[in-house]
Design a protein around this motif. Sequence first.
Motif, PDB file in Angstrom:
ATOM      1  N   ILE A 449       0.859  -1.188   0.000  1.00  0.00           N
ATOM      2  CA  ILE A 449       0.000   0.000   0.000  1.00  0.00           C
ATOM      3  C   ILE A 449       0.893   1.235   0.000  1.00  0.00           C
ATOM      4  N   ASP A 450       0.744   2.053  -1.027  1.00  0.00           N
ATOM      5  CA  ASP A 450       1.583   3.238  -1.162  1.00  0.00           C
ATOM      6  C   ASP A 450       0.926   4.496  -0.615  1.00  0.00           C
ATOM      7  N   GLY A 451      -0.386   4.476  -0.394  1.00  0.00           N
ATOM      8  CA  GLY A 451      -1.050   5.641   0.169  1.00  0.00           C
ATOM      9  C   GLY A 451      -2.531   5.640  -0.162  1.00  0.00           C
ATOM     10  N   ARG A 452      -3.230   6.667   0.321  1.00  0.00           N
ATOM     11  CA  ARG A 452      -4.633   6.865   0.002  1.00  0.00           C
ATOM     12  C   ARG A 452      -4.725   7.675  -1.277  1.00  0.00           C
ATOM     13  N   ASP A 453      -5.647   7.279  -2.160  1.00  0.00           N
ATOM     14  CA  ASP A 453      -5.730   8.014  -3.421  1.00  0.00           C
ATOM     15  C   ASP A 453      -6.226   9.440  -3.231  1.00  0.00           C
ATOM     16  N   ASP A 454      -6.940   9.717  -2.108  1.00  0.00           N
ATOM     17  CA  ASP A 454      -7.424  11.076  -1.875  1.00  0.00           C
ATOM     18  C   ASP A 454      -6.450  11.906  -1.040  1.00  0.00           C
ATOM     19  N   GLU A 455      -5.282  11.324  -0.693  1.00  0.00           N
ATOM     20  CA  GLU A 455      -4.280  12.067   0.078  1.00  0.00           C
ATOM     21  C   GLU A 455      -3.083  12.473  -0.773  1.00  0.00           C
ATOM     22  N   MET A 456      -3.008  11.983  -1.994  1.00  0.00           N
ATOM     23  CA  MET A 456      -1.872  12.311  -2.848  1.00  0.00           C
ATOM     24  C   MET A 456      -1.831  13.822  -3.116  1.00  0.00           C
ATOM     25  N   ILE A 457      -0.645  14.386  -3.042  1.00  0.00           N
ATOM     26  CA  ILE A 457      -0.461  15.788  -3.392  1.00  0.00           C
ATOM     27  C   ILE A 457       0.506  15.878  -4.566  1.00  0.00           C
ATOM     28  N   VAL A 458       0.481  17.011  -5.258  1.00  0.00           N
ATOM     29  CA  VAL A 458       1.433  17.271  -6.337  1.00  0.00           C
ATOM     30  C   VAL A 458       2.332  18.406  -5.870  1.00  0.00           C
ATOM     31  N   SER A 459       3.600  18.090  -5.662  1.00  0.00           N
ATOM     32  CA  SER A 459       4.564  19.069  -5.145  1.00  0.00           C
ATOM     33  C   SER A 459       5.633  19.308  -6.205  1.00  0.00           C
ATOM     34  N   GLY A 460       5.618  20.512  -6.770  1.00  0.00           N
ATOM     35  CA  GLY A 460       6.593  20.831  -7.811  1.00  0.00           C
ATOM     36  C   GLY A 460       6.466  19.920  -9.020  1.00  0.00           C
ATOM     37  N   GLY A 461       5.242  19.477  -9.301  1.00  0.00           N
ATOM     38  CA  GLY A 461       5.005  18.610 -10.448  1.00  0.00           C
ATOM     39  C   GLY A 461       5.206  17.140 -10.167  1.00  0.00           C
ATOM     40  N   GLU A 462       5.582  16.760  -8.946  1.00  0.00           N
ATOM     41  CA  GLU A 462       5.818  15.366  -8.579  1.00  0.00           C
ATOM     42  C   GLU A 462       4.696  14.856  -7.667  1.00  0.00           C
ATOM     43  N   ASN A 463       4.259  13.626  -7.905  1.00  0.00           N
ATOM     44  CA  ASN A 463       3.254  13.010  -7.042  1.00  0.00           C
ATOM     45  C   ASN A 463       3.895  12.546  -5.728  1.00  0.00           C
ATOM     46  N   VAL A 464       3.264  12.919  -4.615  1.00  0.00           N
ATOM     47  CA  VAL A 464       3.805  12.580  -3.292  1.00  0.00           C
ATOM     48  C   VAL A 464       2.679  11.989  -2.442  1.00  0.00           C
ATOM     49  N   PHE A 465       2.972  10.859  -1.800  1.00  0.00           N
ATOM     50  CA  PHE A 465       2.016  10.236  -0.898  1.00  0.00           C
ATOM     51  C   PHE A 465       2.497  10.387   0.551  1.00  0.00           C
ATOM     52  N   PRO A 466       1.675  10.999   1.418  1.00  0.00           N
ATOM     53  CA  PRO A 466       2.072  11.148   2.821  1.00  0.00           C
ATOM     54  C   PRO A 466       2.466   9.830   3.472  1.00  0.00           C
ATOM     55  N   ALA A 467       1.839   8.721   3.061  1.00  0.00           N
ATOM     56  CA  ALA A 467       2.110   7.433   3.709  1.00  0.00           C
ATOM     57  C   ALA A 467       3.574   7.028   3.601  1.00  0.00           C
ATOM     58  N   GLU A 468       4.238   7.399   2.508  1.00  0.00           N
ATOM     59  CA  GLU A 468       5.644   7.027   2.345  1.00  0.00           C
ATOM     60  C   GLU A 468       6.513   7.717   3.391  1.00  0.00           C
ATOM     61  N   VAL A 469       6.226   8.976   3.658  1.00  0.00           N
ATOM     62  CA  VAL A 469       6.988   9.716   4.665  1.00  0.00           C
ATOM     63  C   VAL A 469       6.633   9.225   6.066  1.00  0.00           C
TER      64      VAL A 469
END
Length: 554
Positions: A449-469
């Motif tokens: 599981i890489d993250g929630r699909d409704d929690e993904m953010i786009v930071s500087g054009g890159e997809n980031v999932f809070p769950a990874e951090v």
Amino acid sequence: MRDVDVKGLLGGGLKLGQRFGDEAYFAAVCVRSGMIGPELPHRIAQMLLAFERHGLLSGAVTIGAIRHGDRVAIRDERGDVSYTELDQRTNVLANAWRGRGLEAGDGVAILVRNHRGFLEAVFAASKCGAKIILLNTSFAGPQIREVAEREGTDLLVYDDEYSQLLVGVEPPHGRWRAWVDEDAQHPENVDDSLESLIDGGDPSAPPKPGKSAKIVILTSGTTGTPKGAPRDEPRSLGIIGGLLSKVPFRAHETTELAVPMFHALGFAGMALALALGSTLVVRRHFDPEATLDSLQENEATALVVVPVMLQRILELGDDRVAARDLSKLKIIFVSGSALSTALVKRAMKAFGPVVYNMYGSTEIAYATIARPDDLANEPGSVGKVVRGVVVKIFGDDGRELRAGETGRIFVGNSAQFEGYTGGETKEQIEGLMSSGDVGHFDRDGRLFIDGRDDEMIVSGGENVFPAEVEELLSGHEAVAEVAVIGVDDEKFGQRLKVFVVVRDGRQLTEDDVKAYVKDNLARYKVPREVVFIDELPRNPTGKVLKRELVAEDA
């Protein structure tokens, strides 16, 4: 993943031969576990009659009484209740409620902690063919009243501690107290208690209701208002057989159930223990020390917890765990929220290879289970797909992705919910239902599981999932708990904000956290801000209430 025809799966679209094969396999698994065994002809006839009259859920209580009799069904703070007593007590309640006008299809709302009253209310309502609404014991008064009205409450069962929250909830067939505080020794003397109804009532089996019972389990509400997720009784052995094929639950053992039974995991743990004729040990409030003591005293073979409960047990220290004789414990069954790699390693070190991690949700039931060997090889995985379940990863274009590619997770099985009470449902592709998560398979068929699909953010054009951090920081020796959310950022569009609970006796600064992330992940995943707090806001099953963190940021 097995190659099966999943078109129309929710309506039974698996290939017919595959379905028969699966059911035969599940039946064999149930026999191996001891759930199904040889019986005398007259007892078989009695059990078939119970099943025909009341269906799988409440019929299981009567079947339990026939098969297991005086064996302890539930052990709580007031002692033991046998299988025979549980069947008779729920008969009395069902007859009493029917006599007061409760009809099949009426709503029975239950706001009760983990004790015998929960089982008595659920199975009595089931024998009436009611819609059973399991209320979250952490709800505030307005939430309770809103949900009770929305779901349709015709009868209410509650514990004394919630009396003030229930002001204004007056269902037509009455309010009944399951746990009476002011007269704990003689609750049968309290006119509106379950005991008062049970005392001297009619223990004969109630007649067959006009409808089958329906269970409404509420979603966790971590990101908004909890929704009702109703489901009918299962029509397949898959929901039990699939689980037993992965986890070595066996008949006539003892299960320590720490998870609230209103939660999908707690309800499933309760139902499975009773189906196996095992003893269910519960307490109204979770306490890590008391749980360890109980595991030893009751020689429990299984412990059912959510990750935060397991974490709090381990925080007592390895010496406190080692001081107990837990030689009978062969299963620690974990689900309900993400189980971090660091927590898996700590648990396996303290308890041995007994940890099983299930991935599922209120809506999809379950999809995968990681066994101890899976966790030893890949502690970050949620295991392999359970037989009878189909899991696929789809990209944003609806194309199925290959192993190693991250996309949205879709699941199909025989136990999914039928849509939210309000009429909405989860997105579906090819008859499979969205789990709300994103993830990927490895080449060995393990799901991550890489993250929630409704929690993904786009930071500087890159997809980031809070769950990874979150996963990374949970392994830091100074971090006790961590949660990450996305926030607006003028330069990058969005960035991450981290909330950290520091472990007792440790020191940690904002620069330490940022440097740790920078050393281990891409630069755009370094948080913009780090906030140190005493504890994370959680619901009773341990899920972090991120809506409260977002509100705090706002």
